[in-house]
Design an enzyme around this catalytic site. Structure first.
Site, PDB file in Angstrom:
ATOM      1  N   SER A  56      -0.638 -10.645   1.703  1.00  0.00           N
ATOM      2  CA  SER A  56      -0.948 -10.416   3.128  1.00  0.00           C
ATOM      3  C   SER A  56      -2.357  -9.853   3.313  1.00  0.00           C
ATOM      4  O   SER A  56      -2.977 -10.103   4.361  1.00  0.00           O
ATOM      5  CB  SER A  56       0.105  -9.539   3.794  1.00  0.00           C
ATOM      6  OG  SER A  56       0.235  -8.279   3.201  1.00  0.00           O
ATOM      7  N   ARG A  96      -1.686   5.595   0.436  1.00  0.00           N
ATOM      8  CA  ARG A  96      -0.890   5.207   1.620  1.00  0.00           C
ATOM      9  C   ARG A  96      -0.014   6.375   2.084  1.00  0.00           C
ATOM     10  O   ARG A  96       0.177   6.584   3.273  1.00  0.00           O
ATOM     11  CB  ARG A  96      -0.072   3.947   1.315  1.00  0.00           C
ATOM     12  CG  ARG A  96      -1.045   2.791   1.096  1.00  0.00           C
ATOM     13  CD  ARG A  96      -0.464   1.404   1.084  1.00  0.00           C
ATOM     14  NE  ARG A  96      -1.567   0.489   0.793  1.00  0.00           N
ATOM     15  CZ  ARG A  96      -1.474  -0.650   0.141  1.00  0.00           C
ATOM     16  NH1 ARG A  96      -0.291  -1.070  -0.259  1.00  0.00           N
ATOM     17  NH2 ARG A  96      -2.539  -1.392  -0.089  1.00  0.00           N
ATOM     18  N   GLU A 124      -2.822 -14.362  -9.147  1.00  0.00           N
ATOM     19  CA  GLU A 124      -3.303 -13.890  -7.839  1.00  0.00           C
ATOM     20  C   GLU A 124      -4.816 -13.731  -7.803  1.00  0.00           C
ATOM     21  O   GLU A 124      -5.331 -12.674  -8.168  1.00  0.00           O
ATOM     22  CB  GLU A 124      -2.640 -12.547  -7.481  1.00  0.00           C
ATOM     23  CG  GLU A 124      -3.073 -12.050  -6.103  1.00  0.00           C
ATOM     24  CD  GLU A 124      -2.469 -10.699  -5.705  1.00  0.00           C
ATOM     25  OE1 GLU A 124      -1.863 -10.032  -6.560  1.00  0.00           O
ATOM     26  OE2 GLU A 124      -2.638 -10.318  -4.537  1.00  0.00           O
ATOM     27  N   ARG A 173       1.981  -4.953   2.033  1.00  0.00           N
ATOM     28  CA  ARG A 173       1.822  -4.234   3.301  1.00  0.00           C
ATOM     29  C   ARG A 173       2.542  -4.917   4.461  1.00  0.00           C
ATOM     30  O   ARG A 173       3.148  -4.239   5.297  1.00  0.00           O
ATOM     31  CB  ARG A 173       0.324  -4.080   3.632  1.00  0.00           C
ATOM     32  CG  ARG A 173      -0.337  -2.979   2.842  1.00  0.00           C
ATOM     33  CD  ARG A 173      -1.847  -3.106   2.872  1.00  0.00           C
ATOM     34  NE  ARG A 173      -2.323  -4.198   2.034  1.00  0.00           N
ATOM     35  CZ  ARG A 173      -3.615  -4.517   1.896  1.00  0.00           C
ATOM     36  NH1 ARG A 173      -4.535  -3.833   2.538  1.00  0.00           N
ATOM     37  NH2 ARG A 173      -3.972  -5.505   1.095  1.00  0.00           N
ATOM     38  N   LYS A 200      -0.513 -17.049  -6.147  1.00  0.00           N
ATOM     39  CA  LYS A 200      -0.487 -16.069  -5.044  1.00  0.00           C
ATOM     40  C   LYS A 200      -1.891 -15.942  -4.467  1.00  0.00           C
ATOM     41  O   LYS A 200      -2.673 -15.095  -4.897  1.00  0.00           O
ATOM     42  CB  LYS A 200       0.019 -14.708  -5.573  1.00  0.00           C
ATOM     43  CG  LYS A 200      -0.012 -13.594  -4.529  1.00  0.00           C
ATOM     44  CD  LYS A 200       0.784 -12.386  -4.977  1.00  0.00           C
ATOM     45  CE  LYS A 200       0.639 -11.239  -4.001  1.00  0.00           C
ATOM     46  NZ  LYS A 200       1.599 -10.159  -4.237  1.00  0.00           N
ATOM     47  N   GLY A 203      -3.898  -7.188   4.203  1.00  0.00           N
ATOM     48  CA  GLY A 203      -4.363  -6.308   5.271  1.00  0.00           C
ATOM     49  C   GLY A 203      -4.228  -6.934   6.654  1.00  0.00           C
ATOM     50  O   GLY A 203      -4.611  -6.328   7.656  1.00  0.00           O
TER      51      GLY A 203
HETATM   52  P1  13P Z   1      -0.665  -7.193   0.258  1.00  0.00           P
HETATM   53  O1  13P Z   1       0.371  -8.146   0.768  1.00  0.00           O
HETATM   54  O2  13P Z   1      -0.584  -5.825   0.853  1.00  0.00           O
HETATM   55  O3  13P Z   1      -2.041  -7.781   0.276  1.00  0.00           O
HETATM   56  O4  13P Z   1      -0.341  -6.958  -1.275  1.00  0.00           O
HETATM   57  C1  13P Z   1      -0.037  -8.035  -2.046  1.00  0.00           C
HETATM   58  C2  13P Z   1      -0.282  -7.689  -3.455  1.00  0.00           C
HETATM   59  O5  13P Z   1       0.622  -7.706  -4.259  1.00  0.00           O
HETATM   60  C3  13P Z   1      -1.635  -7.312  -3.851  1.00  0.00           C
HETATM   61  O6  13P Z   1      -1.768  -7.442  -5.231  1.00  0.00           O
END
Ligand code: 13P
Length: 340
Positions: free
Chosen positions: A261, A33, A177, A294, A219, A263
């Site tokens: 999020s 990034r 997640e 992000r 998540k 992307g």
């Molecule tokens: P993003 O919100 O950028 O998808 O990242 C969340 C995250 O913690 C990915 O593991």
């Protein structure tokens, strides 16, 4: 295991209108990034960037927990204050990413399995001693021709459940997640079906591994059409499909769901979360919160550009996104907020 402490932490993470800030990019991801914006990719620039984030005035009004990376949890502000102390002093609970990344899965072309279980019990002990009270593990599920496979879904769900169980043993709330990626041209319906299958499998495994549902956070991804799907969805369709999928697959005992999020643009992520809360909030058994990386950080990173002089403006950009997402938790986010 102190069940009450886990339950209290999990509830605090999703209480009121706050959410999580994921600032746990691994060094390679953080460097990628930075490279896109011409920012030097060194330990010092990563440290300076994370100092910018944790010293943002007012961040604790919107953020309940911050997820750190192994390098970051060991770092300090320029004045020597450990980041963990700076975060805690801001009223934010420190968390830690503990998986070691998604690797190509043997025998499953195009699919990934997340690693990191070996030695995890000892690492969790150390992170707890350092002040972390919750953890994160990300599994990655890809939609494409013939995938996701059962083998990939089951292996990732099993690893998530093993991780979650070890976390609770160590006194850390597991953020579970399973991310169904947006990449591809699949439809909204295909994402819904894949997400539902993944979540059902994950909760089966969490039950097998005796994970306390009241002491964890889910998540997930929002249910979205693939990025290159010719038929994109309006905000209401995304909100409907996502909530319907979650109601079918996520037990009511889970205190909160904090979306990644993935992307999406920062504005769309806020608008979609807002619509879900506006339309369904009173009918849902769990809190619908955010755990964005992000969608909170990107505008701030682009403003900072690695330059000390840009820190105050970058912090304002970060706080703005955090406030937009806090408003989205209440169903009070509006496009007008983006113009102020
Ligand atoms: P993003 O919100 O950028 O998808 O990242 C969340 C995250 O913690 C990915 O593991």
């Amino acid at each position: 295991m102190n069940a009450q402490a886990l339950i209290d932490t999990a509830r605090t993470l999703v209480a009121g209108d706050k959410g999580l800030l994921a600032m746990d990019e691994s060094n390679p991801t953080c460097n990628k990034r930075f490279a896109k914006l011409g920012i030097p990719q060194t330990e010092e620039t990563r440290r300076a960037y994370r100092e910018l984030i944790v010293t943002t005035p007012g961040l604790g009004e919107c953020i309940s927990g911050a997820i750190l990376y192994d390098e970051t949890i060991r770092q300090q502000k320029k004045d020597g204050t450990p980041f963990v102390k700076a975060i805690t002093d801001a009223g934010i609970i420190p968390g830690i990413k503990v998986d070691t990344g998604a690797k190509d899965m043997a025998g499953h072309p195009g699919e990934k399995i997340t690693e990191g279980l070996d030695g995890l019990r000892d690492r969790l002990k150390e992170y707890f001693q350092m002040g972390a009270r919750f953890a994160k593990w990300r599994a990655v599920i890809t939609i494409a021709d013939g995938i996701p496979s059962r083998g990939c879904i089951e292996a990732n769900a099993h690893a998530l459940a093993r991780y979650a169980s070890l976390c609770q043993e160590a006194g850390l709330v597991p953020v579970v997640e399973p991310e169904v990626l947006m990449d591809g041209d699949h439809t909204l319906e295909r994402c819904r079906a894949a997400t539902e299958e993944v979540l059902r499998t994950v909760f089966n495994q969490l039950n097998s591994q005796r994970v306390l549902l009241e002491g964890m956070i889910l998540k997930p991804n929002m249910v979205l059409p693939g990025l290159t799907c010719p038929k994109q969805a309006v905000v209401d369709e995304v909100a409907d499909a996502t909530v319907r999928c979650l109601l079918r697959a996520v037990p009511a005992a889970v205190p909160g769901i904090a979306f990644l999020s993935g992307g999406q643009s920062a504005e769309l992520a806020s608008a979609r979360l807002n619509t879900m809360n506006l339309r369904f909030n009173s009918r849902l058994p769990w809190a619908l919160a955010f755990s964005f990386a992000r969608a909170i950080q990107q505008p701030a990173l682009e403003t900072w550009q690695g330059k000390e002089a840009n820190v105050p403006a970058a912090q304002r950009a970060l706080l703005h996104r955090a406030r937009c997402n806090r408003a989205a938790r209440r169903g009070e986010y509006t496009a007008a907020m983006e113009r102020t």
